[in-house]
Design an enzyme around this catalytic site. Structure first.
Site, mmCIF file in Angstrom:
data_model
loop_
_atom_site.group_PDB
_atom_site.id
_atom_site.type_symbol
_atom_site.label_atom_id
_atom_site.label_comp_id
_atom_site.label_asym_id
_atom_site.label_seq_id
_atom_site.Cartn_x
_atom_site.Cartn_y
_atom_site.Cartn_z
ATOM 1 N N ASP A 108 0.556 -1.420 -0.046
ATOM 2 C CA ASP A 108 0.227 -0.147 0.326
ATOM 3 C C ASP A 108 0.681 0.894 -0.033
ATOM 4 O O ASP A 108 1.861 1.396 0.643
ATOM 5 C CB ASP A 108 -0.786 0.325 1.308
ATOM 6 C CG ASP A 108 -2.008 -0.638 1.339
ATOM 7 O OD1 ASP A 108 -1.951 -1.693 0.162
ATOM 8 O OD2 ASP A 108 -2.249 -1.483 2.593
HETATM 9 N N1 URA Z 1 -1.782 -5.342 4.004
HETATM 10 C C1 URA Z 1 -2.150 -4.710 3.582
HETATM 11 O O1 URA Z 1 -2.640 -4.274 4.431
HETATM 12 N N2 URA Z 1 -1.205 -3.837 2.659
HETATM 13 C C2 URA Z 1 0.078 -3.802 2.082
HETATM 14 O O2 URA Z 1 0.655 -3.362 2.177
HETATM 15 C C3 URA Z 1 0.554 -5.177 2.634
HETATM 16 C C4 URA Z 1 -0.060 -6.509 3.435
#
Ligand code: URA
Length: 246
Positions: A108
């Site tokens: 993310d």
């Molecule tokens: N899980 C999440 O919520 N975000 C990420 O970036 C990776 C795993």
């Protein structure tokens, strides 16, 4: 013996995208071989003779040497190219002359930590294939201090907002403070925003998230925004862990 290599493998090895993505593009008629559109997935090409084009541009033949680096992704970078909001892209952080490296999977925008970047389409394909999902380890600071019941639920599997029940995971508390805690998640699958959605499902929203390991690879003390080349030994371990038969 059949001659040449499969078109999607050629494209993936040339760093165009994952093998699955390349198959999709071939089926959609976006790929030409020697000037003719090819939609047949079994098509074979000879890298020394055939000219492959994608979206009208010639694809450079796969280079002999592949490069894979481990980046400590900072917050505020996207892992998808051509972001609709024009936000900075992790590709801006890894500048190697003559190379274009692509992120393996996603993190993310606000997540930090271990992200592989590679021009080895075959390795990327295996690392992102659900069949050989190698464990990813995350450290999440959450709001509130989960009790043992919440941790057990996370381990057994929780129902996410879309009704999906997560697979068993390893979850433990690393640190507890008055109104927050640091939880380690080891996941064996990779749904979108999975850690954030799991933590929310049990009532402890994520405040900060960092990926610290992926299969045999560890983030260790690499500073945010910096990257390092993988060692030969690490590449061998990674290929093995992702199910690549040598
Ligand atoms: N899980 C999440 O919520 N975000 C990420 O970036 C990776 C795993």
């Amino acid at each position: 013996m059949e001659q040449g290599i499969r078109l999607q493998k050629y494209m993936a090895e040339a760093g165009i995208g994952s093998r699955r993505k390349c198959e999709e593009w071939i089926s959609k008629g976006m790929v030409q071989v020697n000037g003719r559109v090819v939609t047949e997935l079994g098509t074979r090409v000879n890298p020394k003779e055939d000219v492959v084009s994608f979206r009208g541009k010639p694809v450079e033949p796969p280079s002999e040497t592949r490069t894979t680096v481990l980046l400590n992704k900072p917050a505020g970078y996207v892992t998808t190219s051509r972001d609709q909001f024009g936000r900075p892209d992790v590709c801006d952080l890894v500048k190697i002359p003559g190379k274009r490296l692509y992120p393996v999977g996603r993190l993310d925008y606000q997540t930090t930590g271990l992200l592989l970047m590679t021009d080895d389409g075959d390795l990327a394909y295996h690392l992102t294939h659900p069949k050989h999902h190698i464990p990813r380890v995350y450290e999440a600071r959450v709001k509130g201090v989960p009790d043992q019941a919440a941790i057990s639920r996370l381990e057994r599997g929780v129902r996410l907002d879309d009704g999906y029940k997560t697979k068993p995971a390893r979850v433990r508390i690393l640190k507890q403070e008055t109104d927050s805690a640091v939880i380690e998640f080891t996941l064996y699958e990779g749904k979108n925003h999975q850690v954030r959605r799991m933590a929310k499902a049990v009532g402890y929203p994520v405040l900060r998230l960092r990926r610290v390991a992926m299969g045999p690879l560890k983030l260790a003390d690499l500073p945010e925004g910096k990257y390092r080349m993988l060692t030969e030994k690490e590449i061998v371990m990674l290929r093995k862990a992702s199910g690549i038969k040598e």
